[in-house]
Design an enzyme around this catalytic site. Structure first.
Site, PDB file in Angstrom:
ATOM      1  N   HIS A 156       4.873 -21.552 -65.466  1.00 57.87           N
ATOM      2  CA  HIS A 156       5.514 -20.452 -66.207  1.00 57.87           C
ATOM      3  C   HIS A 156       4.686 -20.060 -67.432  1.00 57.87           C
ATOM      4  CE1 HIS A 156       9.182 -21.476 -63.874  1.00 57.87           C
ATOM      5  NE2 HIS A 156       8.762 -22.718 -64.083  1.00 57.87           N
ATOM      6  N   SER A 277     -16.837  -2.421 -77.903  1.00 53.72           N
ATOM      7  CA  SER A 277     -15.978  -1.247 -78.022  1.00 53.72           C
ATOM      8  C   SER A 277     -16.756  -0.161 -78.741  1.00 53.72           C
ATOM      9  CB  SER A 277     -14.724  -1.631 -78.810  1.00 53.72           C
ATOM     10  OG  SER A 277     -14.210  -0.503 -79.489  1.00 53.72           O
ATOM     11  N   LYS A 283     -15.386  -6.208 -81.288  1.00 53.22           N
ATOM     12  CA  LYS A 283     -14.877  -6.492 -79.951  1.00 53.22           C
ATOM     13  C   LYS A 283     -15.901  -7.073 -78.985  1.00 53.22           C
ATOM     14  CE  LYS A 283     -11.252  -4.727 -78.382  1.00 53.22           C
ATOM     15  NZ  LYS A 283     -10.068  -5.370 -77.871  1.00 53.22           N
ATOM     16  N   GLU A 290     -11.696  -8.143 -65.950  1.00 52.71           N
ATOM     17  CA  GLU A 290     -10.682  -7.088 -65.838  1.00 52.71           C
ATOM     18  C   GLU A 290     -10.955  -6.171 -64.656  1.00 52.71           C
ATOM     19  OE1 GLU A 290      -9.433  -5.472 -69.970  1.00 52.71           O
ATOM     20  OE2 GLU A 290     -11.431  -6.296 -70.189  1.00 52.71           O
TER      21      GLU A 290
END
Ligand code: ARG
Length: 460
Positions: A156, A277, A283, A290
């Site tokens: 979980h 970024s 970043k 992804e």
């Protein structure tokens, strides 16, 4: 003018021609198409259906076409040829005359396209299987390089029990091993030859279907001509295998995204496999993970496309089936890109064992071990479970961990506790005492690595 123009009084409308054409997509099948045609021509000659000289002219002409397409010297125009089969046949006839015009004896594009697609599926499934093995090797390398590192195991996404990082990696190796089997099954499903089924009902020429099947490296000719031209299960199997492969990658992608966050800090991705970024100077984004996760959706889409295209089609060939190639190519191309880039990202990331250990030290990850400690001293598990629950509750209120409680705190709740409880609560102890087969202990993870290495060596 189309090859079938004899029956028609008007040429096809230019838009219809473009709409119906599959050439821009299926030209990728040219290698397989030429192999299938050479096998067919040789068989026709062996059966005395065409002259040996014709079969030789066909084979020679096709070899020339193969070389010219490969070099880029020969390209096809969708306004002239509907698909790669017609394009190559027309070019062959331009080059070798009548012999070329004899090639299509006892054959239809229906058995031809099914043959090409099966040869293609077999070849590409084999490539994906090799890429699958390479990725498993990258996972095993990470597991070995970080063999002792402990990280929290989750259920979980809550702290559950500590495990070895290597054990975690090996779980993915197992998933990939099953993907390999699924790819192999898809390749097997493709391993039967439709040639000789012709349009749908076979042919009156004395074709030797066993000879063409063998010449093309197929296991056997497909026993039913209608099935031979209308079956696309092997493509569904292949896209399904691709889909589950992506599903598995997407789960590790998700973990990599989480682990590389400031909150987790379990790993640092190599600069080569991250991006910055355009506005936020600080970043470093886990783009590769992804994107692989995102491409999973695209491959599922390919599977759904082909399932839906095939749904409720009457026997035998229907033009709908021309829509099979784009999703298949897309799914294979996508997975073929994802596997190596994922492996490279994995090989170049840095594990941060201290952060993993720090995370594993919180969240009462050793609570089960605390209960097991009491059980080993003679207490029934349910009772031990209740007692440790009360201890955890106490700790939460006082801001402590189990291992920071005093022996007096422990003994206030059960006099079975002794000073050896602290050893039992150490994470290393929790991990390595789980000596059960398949568990996270050093010995068992070593066994798992060896098992997988042997397995991978067998699949090489
Ligand atoms: N381009 C077609 C396809 O990909 C080849 C088979 C065409 N057969 C036919 N009867 N129209 O499916």
């Amino acid at each position: 003018m189309a090859l079938w123009s004899g029956r028609f009084t008007e040429g096809a409308d230019a838009f219809t021609q473009r709409f119906g054409a599959s050439l821009p997509v299926d030209q990728r099948l040219y290698v397989e198409d030429i192999a299938g045609s050479i096998a067919h021509a040789n068989m026709l000659a062996a059966q005395g259906i065409i002259a040996t000289a014709d079969a030789e002219a066909i084979a020679e002409g096709l070899q020339g076409i193969l070389a010219d397409i490969t070099s880029g010297a020969l390209t096809f125009d969708v306004m002239e040829s509907e698909d790669i089969h017609m394009a190559i046949e027309a070019e062959l006839t331009r080059r070798v005359g009548d012999a070329g015009a004899r090639l299509h004896t006892g054959r239809s594009r229906n058995d031809q396209v099914a043959t090409d697609t099966r040869l293609y599926a077999k070849r590409r499934a084999g490539e994906l299987m090799a890429a699958n093995v390479a990725l498993r090797e990258a996972l095993i390398a990470q597991a070995e390089a970080n063999f002792d590192v402990i990280l929290p195991g989750y259920t979980h996404l809550q702290h559950a029990q500590p495990v070895l990082f290597s054990h975690h990696m090996l779980a993915y190796v197992q998933m990939l091993a099953r993907d390999y089997d699924r790819l192999a099954a898809a390749r097997n499903a493709a391993d039967a030859c439709p040639l000789g089924a012709a349009a749908l009902a076979g042919t009156t020429y004395p074709l030797d279907r066993f000879a063409t099947a063998e010449a093309l490296g197929f296991d056997h000719p497909i026993p039913n001509s209608l099935d031979a031209v209308s079956d696309r299960d092997f493509l569904l199997d292949l896209i399904y295998a691709c889909s589950v492969s992506c599903l598995h990658l997407s789960r590790l992608c998700e973990e990599i995204v989480l682990w590389s966050s400031a909150e987790f800090g379990f790993i640092t991705l190599s600069d080569a496999y991250s991006t910055g970024s355009s506005i936020m100077p600080q970043k470093k984004n886990p783009d590769v993970a992804e994107l692989v996760r995102g491409k999973t959706g695209r491959v599922y889409g390919d599977l759904m496309t082909l399932l839906t295209v095939m749904k409720a089609l009457p026997l035998a060939y229907n033009k709908d089936m021309q829509e099979d190639k784009e999703p298949v190519f897309d799914a294979i191309d996508t997975v073929e890109m994802c596997l190596p880039v994922f492996g490279a990202m994995l090989q170049t990331l840095t594990i941060r064992p201290k952060n993993m250990a720090k995370a594993a030290a919180g969240g009462f990850i050793n609570a089960t071990d605390c209960a097991d400690y009491l059980v080993k001293k003679g207490m029934p598990f349910r009772e031990a479970y209740m007692i440790v629950g009360r201890l955890v509750n106490m700790c939460i209120r006082s801001g402590e961990n189990l291992e920071t409680l005093t022996l007096r705190d422990f003994r206030a709740i059960s006099d079975l506790f002794d000073s050896d409880v602290y050893e039992a609560l150490e994470l290393k102890h929790c991990v390595h005492e789980r000596k059960v087969y398949g568990g996270p202990s050093k010995d068992d993870v070593t066994r798992q690595i060896q098992y997988i290495k042997d397995f991978v060596a067998d699949h090489r």
